[in-house]
Design a protein around this motif. Structure first.
Motif, PDB file in Angstrom:
ATOM      1  N   LEU A   1      92.463  10.106  49.509  1.00 22.99           N
ATOM      2  CA  LEU A   1      92.593  10.554  48.123  1.00 22.99           C
ATOM      3  C   LEU A   1      93.818  11.445  47.975  1.00 22.99           C
ATOM      4  O   LEU A   1      93.908  12.495  48.611  1.00 22.99           O
ATOM      5  N   LEU A   2      94.747  11.040  47.146  1.00 18.75           N
ATOM      6  CA  LEU A   2      95.943  11.848  46.888  1.00 18.75           C
ATOM      7  C   LEU A   2      95.616  12.902  45.833  1.00 18.75           C
ATOM      8  O   LEU A   2      95.089  12.579  44.763  1.00 18.75           O
TER       9      LEU A   2
ATOM     10  N   TYR B   1      92.990   5.438  47.455  1.00 19.97           N
ATOM     11  CA  TYR B   1      92.372   5.217  46.142  1.00 19.97           C
ATOM     12  C   TYR B   1      93.443   5.056  45.065  1.00 19.97           C
ATOM     13  O   TYR B   1      94.498   5.695  45.124  1.00 19.97           O
ATOM     14  N   GLN B   2      93.150   4.213  44.103  1.00 19.58           N
ATOM     15  CA  GLN B   2      94.051   4.069  42.951  1.00 19.58           C
ATOM     16  C   GLN B   2      94.089   5.367  42.137  1.00 19.58           C
ATOM     17  O   GLN B   2      95.123   5.733  41.593  1.00 19.58           O
ATOM     18  N   THR B   3      92.951   6.043  42.080  1.00 27.16           N
ATOM     19  CA  THR B   3      92.881   7.319  41.355  1.00 27.16           C
ATOM     20  C   THR B   3      93.658   8.382  42.123  1.00 27.16           C
ATOM     21  O   THR B   3      93.448   8.576  43.323  1.00 27.16           O
ATOM     22  N   VAL B   4      94.555   9.056  41.428  1.00 22.78           N
ATOM     23  CA  VAL B   4      95.317  10.173  42.004  1.00 22.78           C
ATOM     24  C   VAL B   4      94.957  11.425  41.204  1.00 22.78           C
ATOM     25  O   VAL B   4      94.968  11.409  39.972  1.00 22.78           O
TER      26      VAL B   4
ATOM     27  N   THR C   1      87.398  20.957  48.886  1.00 25.51           N
ATOM     28  CA  THR C   1      86.222  21.508  48.203  1.00 25.51           C
ATOM     29  C   THR C   1      86.201  21.084  46.735  1.00 25.51           C
ATOM     30  O   THR C   1      85.141  20.761  46.188  1.00 25.51           O
ATOM     31  N   THR C   2      87.363  21.075  46.094  1.00 23.34           N
ATOM     32  CA  THR C   2      87.448  20.598  44.704  1.00 23.34           C
ATOM     33  C   THR C   2      86.910  19.179  44.597  1.00 23.34           C
ATOM     34  O   THR C   2      86.162  18.841  43.676  1.00 23.34           O
ATOM     35  N   THR C   3      87.266  18.350  45.574  1.00 31.26           N
ATOM     36  CA  THR C   3      86.790  16.965  45.587  1.00 31.26           C
ATOM     37  C   THR C   3      85.295  16.899  45.867  1.00 31.26           C
ATOM     38  O   THR C   3      84.569  16.143  45.211  1.00 31.26           O
ATOM     39  N   ALA C   4      84.824  17.691  46.824  1.00 31.37           N
ATOM     40  CA  ALA C   4      83.393  17.697  47.153  1.00 31.37           C
ATOM     41  C   ALA C   4      82.551  18.026  45.918  1.00 31.37           C
ATOM     42  O   ALA C   4      81.591  17.319  45.586  1.00 31.37           O
TER      43      ALA C   4
ATOM     44  N   LEU D   1      86.214  10.629  53.954  1.00 27.68           N
ATOM     45  CA  LEU D   1      87.123  10.655  52.816  1.00 27.68           C
ATOM     46  C   LEU D   1      88.152  11.744  53.104  1.00 27.68           C
ATOM     47  O   LEU D   1      87.790  12.890  53.366  1.00 27.68           O
ATOM     48  N   ILE D   2      89.427  11.363  53.081  1.00 32.67           N
ATOM     49  CA  ILE D   2      90.492  12.295  53.451  1.00 32.67           C
ATOM     50  C   ILE D   2      91.333  12.658  52.235  1.00 32.67           C
ATOM     51  O   ILE D   2      92.074  11.819  51.716  1.00 32.67           O
TER      52      ILE D   2
END
Length: 255
Positions: free
Chosen positions: A182-183, A209-212, A17-20, A145-146
């Motif tokens: 996504l880590l 993703y490179q972005t963590v 949810t934070t990512t959404a 997106l996981i």
């Protein structure tokens, strides 16, 4: 035509949810027109955008079960270019009600068919399970997106999700693919986080993703104020990281 991405992990507490909320906001702030769908009965995405879930008259439930048009349930948010199909307590019984519904796996896909061309991105925040609501998300989406938390056993639970994605691809949605892994909740002070990141990159290769996304107190506080991190504290590391992720997604979409 809008890119439809389901944000999925059957485990709870992965930063889904934070990512959404924060990825949708970050993309909207670049000028992209974004629709966010709250498909979780807990409705945390809805409240995380400052919408009172107890005052909602029409929600994703009505699109799925009563098959009313999406435009009747889409609402504005405080973020320019970001729109929401909210959730509330009505959705709790939807899994059971969908079991006997005609075309049950494709209710969301059908409901979004008129809206795809109106948005650059459509994100679906799925519930932490692999039931009919999540299957609806996977049937409606082009990709998944996981989010994976940097914790012990985090990658083990992905086998079941990968199997579900494969089954949906084979039987219901042949175009479905993994958008990216996504880590999240990384604590770079620990060796465990570094090991999980390396293991994920070994397993999923360029899909990671490179972005963590790091653990961040400000980002944890933001939902209780009904604000995305970019509004609550735009200078925080969390805000910067989701802006980075949005850029990565845009570059990947062009590639």
């Amino acid at each position: 035509m809008g890119k439809i991405i389901a944000i999925c992990n059957q485990k709870g507490g992965t930063g889904k949810t934070t990512t959404a909320v924060n990825l949708s906001t970050a993309l909207a702030l670049t000028g992209k027109k974004v629709l966010l769908i709250d498909l979780d009965p807990q409705a945390n995405t809805t409240s995380g955008l400052g919408v009172n879930k107890h005052e909602i008259k029409r929600s994703i439930y009505h699109l799925l079960l009563e098959q009313i048009e999406a435009k009747e349930v889409i609402i504005n948010t405080k973020v320019e270019n970001l729109y929401l199909i909210p959730s509330n307590i009505d959705l709790t019984g939807a899994e059971v009600e969908l079991v006997s519904a005609l075309g049950r796996e494709n209710r969301l896909k059908k409901g979004l068919s008129q809206e795809k061309e109106n948005f650059d991105f459509i994100f679906i925040d799925s519930p932490p399970s692999l039931g009919l609501l999540t299957i609806n998300a996977l049937c409606a989406a082009g990709s998944v997106l996981i989010p994976v938390q940097c914790e012990y056993y985090a990658l083990e639970g992905l086998t079941q999700l990968n199997n579900t994605i494969s089954l949906v691809r084979e039987n219901l949605n042949p175009i479905l693919c993994v958008e990216g892994v996504l880590l999240t909740m990384a604590d770079f002070r620990t060796n465990l986080t570094k090991e999980i990141i390396q293991e994920a990159r070994n397993h999923f290769k360029e899909k990671v993703y490179q972005t963590v996304i790091p653990r961040n107190i400000r980002m944890s506080e933001a939902p209780s104020f009904g604000q995305p991190i970019a509004f609550y504290d735009k200078e925080s590391i969390g805000a910067h990281k989701y802006a980075d992720l949005a850029k990565e997604l845009l570059v990947g979409g062009e590639g």
